[in-house]
Design a protein around this motif. Structure first.
Motif, short mmCIF file in Angstrom:
data_model
loop_
_atom_site.label_atom_id
_atom_site.label_comp_id
_atom_site.label_asym_id
_atom_site.label_seq_id
_atom_site.Cartn_x
_atom_site.Cartn_y
_atom_site.Cartn_z
N LEU A 220 0.97 -1.29 0.04
CA LEU A 220 -0.01 0.03 -0.05
C LEU A 220 0.67 1.26 -0.13
N GLY A 221 2.08 1.27 0.74
CA GLY A 221 2.82 2.33 0.95
C GLY A 221 3.66 2.70 -0.31
N TYR A 222 4.15 1.61 -1.10
CA TYR A 222 5.13 1.72 -2.30
C TYR A 222 4.35 1.07 -3.46
N GLY A 223 3.29 0.66 -3.53
CA GLY A 223 2.70 0.12 -4.72
C GLY A 223 3.19 -1.38 -5.24
N HIS A 224 3.88 -2.04 -4.17
CA HIS A 224 4.46 -3.31 -4.73
C HIS A 224 3.26 -4.20 -4.98
N PRO A 225 2.94 -5.09 -5.76
CA PRO A 225 2.07 -5.76 -6.04
C PRO A 225 1.99 -7.01 -5.14
N MET A 226 3.06 -7.29 -4.51
CA MET A 226 3.25 -8.46 -3.40
C MET A 226 4.32 -8.03 -2.51
N GLY A 227 3.97 -8.16 -1.30
CA GLY A 227 5.11 -7.69 -0.24
C GLY A 227 6.32 -8.86 -0.35
N PRO A 228 7.44 -8.32 0.39
CA PRO A 228 8.45 -9.09 0.14
C PRO A 228 8.69 -10.38 1.02
N LEU A 229 7.86 -10.68 2.07
CA LEU A 229 7.61 -11.86 2.80
C LEU A 229 6.62 -12.91 1.85
N ARG A 230 5.64 -12.29 1.63
CA ARG A 230 4.67 -13.17 0.55
C ARG A 230 5.65 -13.51 -0.67
N SER A 231 6.29 -12.87 -1.19
CA SER A 231 7.15 -13.04 -2.31
C SER A 231 8.18 -14.15 -2.09
N THR A 232 8.75 -14.02 -0.99
CA THR A 232 9.56 -15.29 -0.52
C THR A 232 8.94 -16.35 -0.31
N ASP A 233 7.83 -16.48 0.09
CA ASP A 233 7.07 -17.43 0.28
C ASP A 233 6.70 -18.22 -1.15
N LEU A 234 6.46 -17.37 -2.05
CA LEU A 234 6.05 -17.71 -3.49
C LEU A 234 7.33 -18.49 -4.12
N VAL A 235 8.20 -17.77 -4.03
CA VAL A 235 9.57 -18.24 -4.43
C VAL A 235 10.04 -19.65 -3.89
N GLY A 236 10.01 -19.66 -2.73
CA GLY A 236 10.32 -20.76 -1.89
C GLY A 236 11.59 -20.19 -0.93
N LEU A 237 11.32 -20.47 0.36
CA LEU A 237 12.33 -20.07 1.32
C LEU A 237 13.50 -20.79 1.04
N ASP A 238 13.58 -22.01 0.83
CA ASP A 238 14.89 -22.75 0.31
C ASP A 238 15.47 -22.15 -1.03
N VAL A 239 14.87 -21.87 -1.67
CA VAL A 239 15.37 -21.29 -3.16
C VAL A 239 16.10 -19.61 -2.75
N ARG A 240 15.29 -18.92 -1.66
CA ARG A 240 15.96 -17.48 -1.54
C ARG A 240 16.91 -17.58 -0.72
N LEU A 241 17.04 -18.72 0.22
CA LEU A 241 18.33 -19.18 1.07
C LEU A 241 19.33 -19.43 0.17
N ALA A 242 19.22 -20.18 -0.80
CA ALA A 242 20.50 -20.69 -1.67
C ALA A 242 20.87 -19.41 -2.29
N ILE A 243 20.10 -18.58 -2.78
CA ILE A 243 20.55 -17.35 -3.51
C ILE A 243 21.09 -16.57 -2.46
N ALA A 244 20.57 -16.24 -1.55
CA ALA A 244 21.37 -15.33 -0.47
C ALA A 244 22.71 -15.74 0.02
N GLU A 245 22.82 -17.13 0.09
CA GLU A 245 24.15 -17.67 0.38
C GLU A 245 25.11 -17.36 -0.89
N TYR A 246 24.72 -17.66 -2.09
CA TYR A 246 25.65 -17.37 -3.20
C TYR A 246 26.08 -15.96 -3.28
N LEU A 247 24.86 -15.01 -2.93
CA LEU A 247 25.26 -13.71 -2.98
C LEU A 247 26.23 -13.26 -2.07
N GLN A 248 25.89 -13.80 -0.67
CA GLN A 248 27.16 -13.42 0.31
C GLN A 248 28.39 -13.94 -0.13
N ARG A 249 28.72 -15.06 -0.68
CA ARG A 249 29.86 -15.50 -1.04
C ARG A 249 30.61 -14.51 -2.08
#
Length: 282
Positions: A220-249
């Protein structure tokens, strides 16, 4: 559209969505899965998606006619050599992607464009093992593929202009829009999307607000069609974790996954696909 023959390696949610949108515009599509059972499940996903598209008036012709243009095989070696485009859509593992990409290249014509649907892994690294890296690029579709308007095209240092231009043409025929980026960790979309998602998880972890409030604030504040936590749920928390670990490295500690994300994945709550993540999907 001009008749196009498309191969999709992997028939999960993303692969089935990619197969659906191509057959929906008249392409013949071959989906590769690991065995007969998973191949049948992939075909069912495509059929269900086509029926939904027809109900929404988003499909020319019938769902049955479109599904008739899809067939499944259980070995990458069974891909048609004359395919115009083959998109790899297997899980985010460098080793697995290299395995299927090199296997595909052995059976495909030198003119076939080979693409990876990776959301973060290096196109340069994946292409380095190929005999024809000039025919390779990233075609990052978004979930759910039939609804999303965006395809992120990622060009490596050896990607030929002709390969890029052919990919641009296919994106246009799909009725989608592209962003063109050079290969870098996380590209443009995952790098920004993951950073926002990780900060939202930290806020939830710190008790700043509950998941529903954090998501509603961005919607509602920024016009995102889906919030970041719901988006994470849709992508898959395991997928997001793997991407975060790759970006951390590759990019540093600012992408370090919060403990809450690791704990939730360890518990088996992976988001929509398991029925629970940061939201309850049951």
């Amino acid at each position: 559209m001009t008749a196009v023959l498309v191969g999709v390696i992997g028939g999960g949610r993303m692969g089935a969505g990619i197969a659906q949108v191509f057959t929906g515009i008249g392409a013949e599509v071959v989906v590769v899965e690991s065995d007969e059972s998973t191949a049948a499940a992939a075909l069912e996903r495509v059929g269900t998606g086509l029926e939904r598209a027809a109900e929404r008036g988003k499909l020319t012709g019938t769902a049955q006619a479109a599904l008739a243009r899809v067939r499944t095989v259980t070995d990458v070696a069974e891909l048609p050599a004359g395919a115009d485009l083959v998109v790899e859509a297997v899980p985010e593992s460098v080793e697995l992607k290299i395995q299927v990409l090199t296997a595909a290249e052995r059976v495909l014509s030198p003119d076939t464009v080979l693409a990876s649907n990776t959301s973060s892994l290096s196109i340069t690294e994946l292409g380095s093992v190929l005999d024809r890296p000039e025919r390779f690029l990233g075609m990052h579709f978004f979930n759910p593929v039939p609804v999303s308007k965006l395809v992120e095209l990622v060009v490596g240092p050896q990607t030929a202009e002709l390969t890029r231009d052919r990919a641009l043409g296919w994106v246009s025929q799909l009725g989608k829009s592209e962003v063109l980026v050079r290969d870098s960790p996380g590209f443009a979309t995952s790098r920004l999307g993951v950073m926002l998602g990780l900060e939202a998880i930290r806020m939830l972890e710190e008790g700043v607000a509950d998941a529903e409030s954090i998501d509603r604030a961005m919607e509602l504040g920024y016009g995102h069609p889906m919030g970041p936590l719901r988006s994470t749920d849709l992508v898959g928390l395991d997928v997001r974790l793997a991407i975060a670990e790759y970006l951390q490295r590759t990019l540093g500690e600012r992408f370090a996954p919060p403990a809450l994300l690791r704990d939730t994945v360890a518990r088996g709550d992976l988001g929509r696909k398991t029925g629970r993540g940061f939201h309850d999907w049951n």
